[in-house]
Structures are given as structure tokens and as C-alpha cells.
Design an enzyme around this catalytic site. Structure first.
Site, PDB file in Angstrom:
ATOM      1  N   ASP A   1       8.112   6.028   4.412  1.00 26.95           N
ATOM      2  CA  ASP A   1       8.547   4.963   5.293  1.00 26.95           C
ATOM      3  C   ASP A   1       7.993   3.656   4.734  1.00 26.95           C
ATOM      4  O   ASP A   1       7.130   3.671   3.867  1.00 26.95           O
ATOM      5  CB  ASP A   1       7.972   5.216   6.710  1.00 26.95           C
ATOM      6  CG  ASP A   1       8.853   4.626   7.789  1.00 26.95           C
ATOM      7  OD1 ASP A   1       9.576   3.670   7.492  1.00 26.95           O
ATOM      8  OD2 ASP A   1       8.789   5.133   8.919  1.00 26.95           O
TER       9      ASP A   1
ATOM     10  N   LYS B   1      13.583  13.369  -0.341  1.00 29.13           N
ATOM     11  CA  LYS B   1      13.870  12.215  -1.205  1.00 29.13           C
ATOM     12  C   LYS B   1      13.649  12.548  -2.674  1.00 29.13           C
ATOM     13  O   LYS B   1      14.468  12.199  -3.516  1.00 29.13           O
ATOM     14  CB  LYS B   1      12.947  11.044  -0.842  1.00 29.13           C
ATOM     15  CG  LYS B   1      13.221  10.414   0.496  1.00 29.13           C
ATOM     16  CD  LYS B   1      12.287   9.252   0.761  1.00 29.13           C
ATOM     17  CE  LYS B   1      10.828   9.675   0.779  1.00 29.13           C
ATOM     18  NZ  LYS B   1      10.489  10.609   1.862  1.00 29.13           N
TER      19      LYS B   1
ATOM     20  N   LYS C   1       1.483  10.996  -3.836  1.00 27.32           N
ATOM     21  CA  LYS C   1       1.587  12.467  -4.048  1.00 27.32           C
ATOM     22  C   LYS C   1       2.022  12.805  -5.473  1.00 27.32           C
ATOM     23  O   LYS C   1       1.877  13.915  -5.927  1.00 27.32           O
ATOM     24  CB  LYS C   1       2.603  13.079  -3.063  1.00 27.32           C
ATOM     25  CG  LYS C   1       2.139  13.108  -1.613  1.00 27.32           C
ATOM     26  CD  LYS C   1       2.888  14.161  -0.799  1.00 27.32           C
ATOM     27  CE  LYS C   1       4.390  14.100  -0.916  1.00 27.32           C
ATOM     28  NZ  LYS C   1       4.982  12.875  -0.311  1.00 27.32           N
TER      29      LYS C   1
ATOM     30  N   LYS D   1      12.337   9.509   5.766  1.00 30.47           N
ATOM     31  CA  LYS D   1      11.181  10.137   6.398  1.00 30.47           C
ATOM     32  C   LYS D   1      10.491  11.098   5.420  1.00 30.47           C
ATOM     33  O   LYS D   1      11.146  11.722   4.585  1.00 30.47           O
ATOM     34  CB  LYS D   1      11.678  10.902   7.629  1.00 30.47           C
ATOM     35  CG  LYS D   1      10.633  11.669   8.406  1.00 30.47           C
ATOM     36  CD  LYS D   1      11.288  12.307   9.617  1.00 30.47           C
ATOM     37  CE  LYS D   1      10.316  13.240  10.336  1.00 30.47           C
ATOM     38  NZ  LYS D   1      10.022  14.442   9.579  1.00 30.47           N
TER      39      LYS D   1
END
Lengths: 351, 271
Positions: B126, B15, B41, B10
């Protein structure tokens, strides 16, 4: 999200919104159509429109510009590429620019309306298409006519009660000009003349007179949404379809005459004579047996063909000579005449 | 043999922090590591690059065109020789980021840049479209790690990724498998137990529990990974343990994603 709107056999009648819309916008003179998408979409449509034009003995001067989207435009958005294509179109000094979008543009969500909405100095009209995502070929035709009508001036008084518009001719159909001439002939029997062909090789200045007619003749019932729009905009009533077959032509004269406030009886009488003379000319085929290469394209065509078969005392059976089914219903008495010529050739050839 | 792993989970679950610390730990254990950030990003490798945003593949292609690019333009060397790549992508709200990931992979293939002992793919929140499933396709990551906390929405996202892995693993040429679950904790009660049970129920295992520790934020404020900033901290030990587990892990499974009711029941059991 659209489900698959196409008929099962889409080889001839199907296609995407882009092709349908282009069949309209490229028929507006003094305009350029910008296809926002990969160059291949413009290429294929150019090829199709050009080849179909040649098939109808018409060398189409298609004014198309592609925004030429490539991988970078897909990833980063293609609005800049669209802007560049519109600038390029405007440099051609045209009266109007139509902007049509492709599947990939809708998939990535480019805001085509916002780009078209900038102050370009000339009308830049977004035609909702979005390739297959937008619907079918016919949706594209309707959307293009609707978008073009939206750019026309608002309600005006009819200039002449005896002029009518032709709405939504199928520019890619075989015999488009023959069908037009037949409708014009029938209208002339009533003393009506044609104002605007909306849209077939029509200049932008002619389009501006769209609201001056007293009646709209729709090509067929698929044009009803456009007819409704024009009624709301101009209060012009419409006839729902070109005449199909023999009795369909007489009905057309009656309905059109009634709506235009003209006594249709003399025109109907003249046309009946013409039809009788036509059938006399083909009386030598009486008793012949036919079979058709295809099924009738729709119910009106079926009725028109059945009527001709009955009046000429023809028979239909599997041992008959194979005759061609017209790809679209025979328009008017002259459409029946051309159909019968083809049948007689097939009968004489013993096919 | 080169090991290719991908971390999915998520958005905001950690991560990139986990990936960067994992890459740092693997590198210090002697592995030649390539980390690829697969998120517009572009901040996956920032701590490995001491706070610098490296130019993304997509930005470079847009500015110069792919014909002008060389491998060294897109691959940047960071902490302890770790090679870093950021795929990049469009600004939010325009274009197609998924296609950007696919284009990046095509370019990295062309450059022969996908090499080393371990490639770590750090992938956007995701599997939102086929583009973000690219790292799971044949020829890329064979081992997928789910990063999750014990929060329901995080588990929900992890479960969704299980669905993608299951779907992709059914392809004949696919080598993509679920390698395990990493719990990046939010300090919830019984969180480790919950995530371990989730892992078991989706036919996998909890490979590492990473507790919440402010040293992570402190290291990031100093523009470093925890491994570099506080190598002797207990948190660095957790990342090293994760790296060791990843290296020796050969338990690859086809996941069995849960129905939403089963997932909610599971979360309730550990409340």
C-alpha cells in the site's frame, strides 16, 4: 502526536526540545551529552549554546557527541550508531552520559530507552526530547531536569534547615548570573544559603545533595512540574518564582521567610530601605516621558514596570524617549536598578 | 519510448507473481524489461532469478558504501535477459523502509540503470508513506496498475491507492495516472463483474482478469514464472494477454476514489 506548541514569535523564546534539554545537560560538569541524530543537529546546537554563552561572557566548554546519523542509519535504524556514540562518550571517563534524541530518530522509531538501558558501567540517562516532535524548548528544559532528578538518590533528611536549592535557572537568558546573585543576596537577608543550583555549572557530586535542602526556589512558574516532582521525591516545598520587581522582592522575602520558619520582617525592612535609596538615585528622571521598544514579556513584568513608573512619576506616551523593555522580568531590586540605568541612558541620549 | 509501469495493491494479493509473469511475457514479446522490486521482503524478482534472492541495493550500500558500488552489482540478469533489481530495506520493525526506496531510486538514477523498453515497479502492499509513492513521482512510473481481488479489503486498498494517485496527479509536473485494474482472482462468485464495476466507478477499466489456478503455485515451487514453467497453459495465456494489453494501453486517467460507504455498497451488490 504534538500539535505545534510554539508561540507565534519563536525567534527568541521558542526552539525545540533538544535545545532546551541541552541548555540543562551541558551545564552538568563531568558529563557528556550524546545527541542521537544527524551531525547538523549537534552542530547547530553547539553553535547556539556557545554563542549564547559568549553573549553572557561565559566561554562554554560544551561536551557534545553526535551519533552522526546518515541515510543508512535512517533506513536501517540508528541504534547501532547510538551505541557507538555512547561507547565513545564513556571513553572520556565522565560520571554520567545524557542521551538526547532528534526528530528523525523519533520519526523512524529507534528505541533509545532500550539502548540507554544496557549495562554501560556508568549512568547513561535518556532525556526525552525527540526534537520538535517532543514539544517546545521549555519541555526540553523540564524533561532534562526531570530526567536528572530521576537519577538522584531518594529521600534524605534535610542537612540544614537554612539551605535552599535554585531550580531551573534559564541558562541561556541574558543576566543569568546577575539574577542568581540577586536571589542569593535576598536569601542571605533571611539567613538562607544556596545548596544546589539545579542545574547551572553544577558537578554531579553536588547534584547528589539535591535532597538535603529545606526549600526549592523555582526560576518561574514554568518550573512548577519540576518543583512538584521534587516535592514528591524529597518533600521539599517550593517558592514558585524568582522575585520580580520591587514589591515582588518584598513579597518574595515574606513568603520565603514564612515557609522557612524565619521572621522576614527585618529583611523586608532592610530591603525597603534599599529600594527607597535606589529610587532616590533615579529621582532626577521624574516627570520624563517614555515609550517602550517592545511590549512587556508577561504580566509580572508588566506589573513590575508599572510600579516603577508610578513610583518615579514617569509618564508613558508616543512622544516619549524610547527605552528598552527588559527581555525578561527584572529580577529583584537589583534587576530594577539595571533596568533603570538603561532607561536613564536612553533618556539622557534623547532617543 | 520507454514505458514505466507500477503495480500496487494489498499485501499478499499477488503483485510479485503478476509482475514477474508480466515481465516474462513482455520480454518474450521482444521488450527489453527491467523489473524493480520495491519491497523490503526482496522477493519480487525471485521467480525471474530461478529462486535466487539477489543482493538488494540497500544491503549492498550498507555493506560496501554507495561509492564502491557499480551498476552491475545491483542489476542482475534473469529469465530471458530480464534485468532485475531489488531495493531491499531494513529488518521489520526498525528504520525507515520508505527512505530506503528513495535512496535506491537515487542510486539507480546515478548508475543510469533506469533504461529499457519497459520498467516494471513492483511496490509494497500500500502507499504507506511518501517513500512508497516514489515510483509514482515525476520521472518514474506514469502508468499505475491496481492489482486486486474481489475481496472488500483488497478493493479498499486499491481505492486508497487511487487516492494517492489522485493526489500526486494534481501536481504540476506529475505524469502519474491510473492505467487500469488487474483482477487477480480469489475464485469468488461474480468476482470479475465486481472488479470491473469497481474499475469503472473509479474512472478506469479492468485490463485483465487472471483466474485462480494451481499452476501458479506449481510454477513457484519449481522456482519459475508460469510463463517459463508452463508456457502452453491457459494461465500463461492470461499473462500474455495482460502483457499485450499493457503494451497497447493508452487509456490513462485521474482516478475518482470512492467513499467507504460507496465501496461497501458496491461489494454488497455483487454478493
Amino acid at each position: 502526536m504534538p500539535s505545534n506548541p510554539l508561540p507565534l514569535n519563536s525567534c527568541r523564546s521558542g526552539g525545540c526540545t533538544l535545545t532546551g534539554a541541552l541548555s540543562v545537560t551541558t551545564s552538568v560538569r563531568d558529563s557528556v551529552s550524546v545527541i542521537h541524530g544527524p551531525a547538523g543537529c549537534a552542530h547547530h546546537n553547539f553553535s547556539l549554546l556557545h554563542a549564547t554563552g559568549l553573549d553572557n561572557d561565559h566561554v562554554a566548554a560544551l561536551n557534545l557527541i553526535s551519533s552522526g546519523m546518515q541515510d543508512m542509519e535512517v533506513i536501517f535504524g540508528g541504534e547501532d550508531a547510538l551505541g557507538a556514540a555512547i561507547r565513545s562518550a564513556i571513553r572520556q571517563d565522565v560520571s554520567v552520559v545524557y542521551v538526547l534524541s532528534t526528530c528523525i530518530v523519533e520519526t523512524i522509531g529507534d528505541d533509545v530507552a532500550a539502548v540507554c538501558g544496557r549495562d554501560w558501567g556508568v549512568p547513561v540517562v535518556r532525556v526525552p526530547t525527540a526534537g520538535f516532535l517532543g514539544g517546545s524548548f521549555q519541555t526540553g528544559v523540564s524533561n532534562a531536569l526531570t530526567a536528572i532528578a530521576g537519577t538522584m538518590p531518594g529521600r534524605v533528611l534535610p542537612k540544614d534547615p537554612h539551605i535552599v536549592n535554585i531550580i531551573g535557572e534559564k541558562n541561556l537568558e541574558y543576566e543569568v548570573e546577575e539574577n542568581y546573585r540577586e536571589v542569593a543576596r535576598l536569601l542571605a537577608l533571611l539567613g538562607l544559603t544556596i545548596n544546589v543550583r539545579f542545574v547551572h555549572c553544577t558537578g554531579i557530586n553536588e547534584l547528589a545533595g539535591l535532597g538535603e535542602a529545606s526549600l526549592n526556589i523555582l526560576r518561574d512558574d514554568e518550573m512548577q512540574p519540576v518543583g512538584d516532582l521534587l516535592y514528591r521525591k524529597y518533600r521539599i516545598p517550593s517558592i514558585p518564582s524568582f522575585p520580580v520587581g520591587l514589591s515582588g522582592s518584598l513579597d518574595f522575602l515574606k513568603v520565603t521567610g514564612d515557609l522557612a520558619g524565619i521572621d522576614p520582617a527585618p529583611a523586608i525592612s532592610d530591603e525597603k530601605d534599599r529600594q527607597d535609596s535606589l529610587l532616590d538615585g533615579f529621582s532626577g528622571t521624574a516627570g520624563s516621558m517614555l515609550r517602550f521598544s517592545l511590549t512587556a514579556p508577561d504580566l509580572p513584568a508588566n506589573r513590575a514596570i508599572s510600579e516603577v513608573i508610578a513610583r518615579l512619576d514617569l509618564k508613558v506616551g508616543k512622544d516619549g524617549a524610547r527605552v528598552p523593555m527588559p527581555p525578561s522580568p527584572p529580577v529583584g531590586t537589583e534587576g530594577v536598578r539595571r533596568m533603570l540605568h538603561r532607561w536613564r541612558r536612553a533618556l539622557n541620549a534623547g532617543m | 519510448m520507454m514505458k514505466q509501469i507500477a503495480l500496487y495493491g494489498k499485501g499478499g494479493i499477488g503483485k510479485s507473481t503478476t509482475s514477474a509473469n508480466l515481465s516474462a511475457a513482455l520480454s518474450l514479446q521482444g521488450c527489453d524489461v527491467l523489473q524493480i522490486g520495491c519491497d523490503p521482503k526482496r522477493d519480487s524478482t525471485r521467480m525471474l532469478m530461478h529462486g535466487n534472492f539477489i543482493p538488494t541495493v540497500m544491503d549492498l550500500v550498507r555493506e560496501r558504501g554507495d561509492a564502491q558500488l557499480k551498476k552491475e552489482d545491483v542489476v542482475h540478469t534473469g529469465f530471458h535477459g530480464i534485468r532485475c533489481v531489488e531495493a531491499g530495506g531494513p529488518e521489520p520493525g526498525v528504520g525507515c523502509a520508505g527512505r530506503g526506496i528513495i535512496a535506491t531510486f537515487q542510486l539507480l538514477e546515478k548508475f543510469g540503470a533506469l533504461s529499457g523498453d519497459v520498467i516494471v515497479y513492483d511496490v509494497l502492499g500500500d502507499v504507506v508513506c511518501g517513500g512508497f509513492a516514489m515510483p509514482m513521482r515525476e520521472g518514474y512510473a506514469q502508468e499505475i496498475y491496481l492489482v486486486t481481488s474481489g475481496e472488500l479489503m483488497s478493493l479498499y486498498a486499491a481505492n486508497n491507492i487511487c487516492k494517492a494517485i489522485k493526489r500526486l496527479s494534481s501536481r504540476v509536473k506529475s505524469t502519474c495516472r491510473l492505467a487500469g485494474v488487474i483482477c487477480n482472482a480469489k475464485d469468488m462468485p461474480r468476482e470479475e463483474e465486481l472488479v470491473a464495476e469497481f474499475a469503472r466507478r473509479v474512472n478506469s477499466t479492468l485490463v485483465q482478469y487472471i483466474p485462480r489456478d494451481r499452476i501458479v503455485q506449481l510454477a513457484e515451487l519449481n522456482k519459475q514464472t508460469v510463463i517459463e514453467f508452463a508456457p502452453d497453459s491457459p494461465q500463461a495465456g492470461k499473462y500474455r494477454a495482460l502483457a499485450a494489453a499493457v503494451v497497447k494501453n493508452n487509456s490513462l486517467t485521474i482516478p475518482a476514489p470512492l467513499e467507504i460507504d460507496a465501496l461497501e455498497s458496491l461489494a454488497l451488490e455483487f454478493m
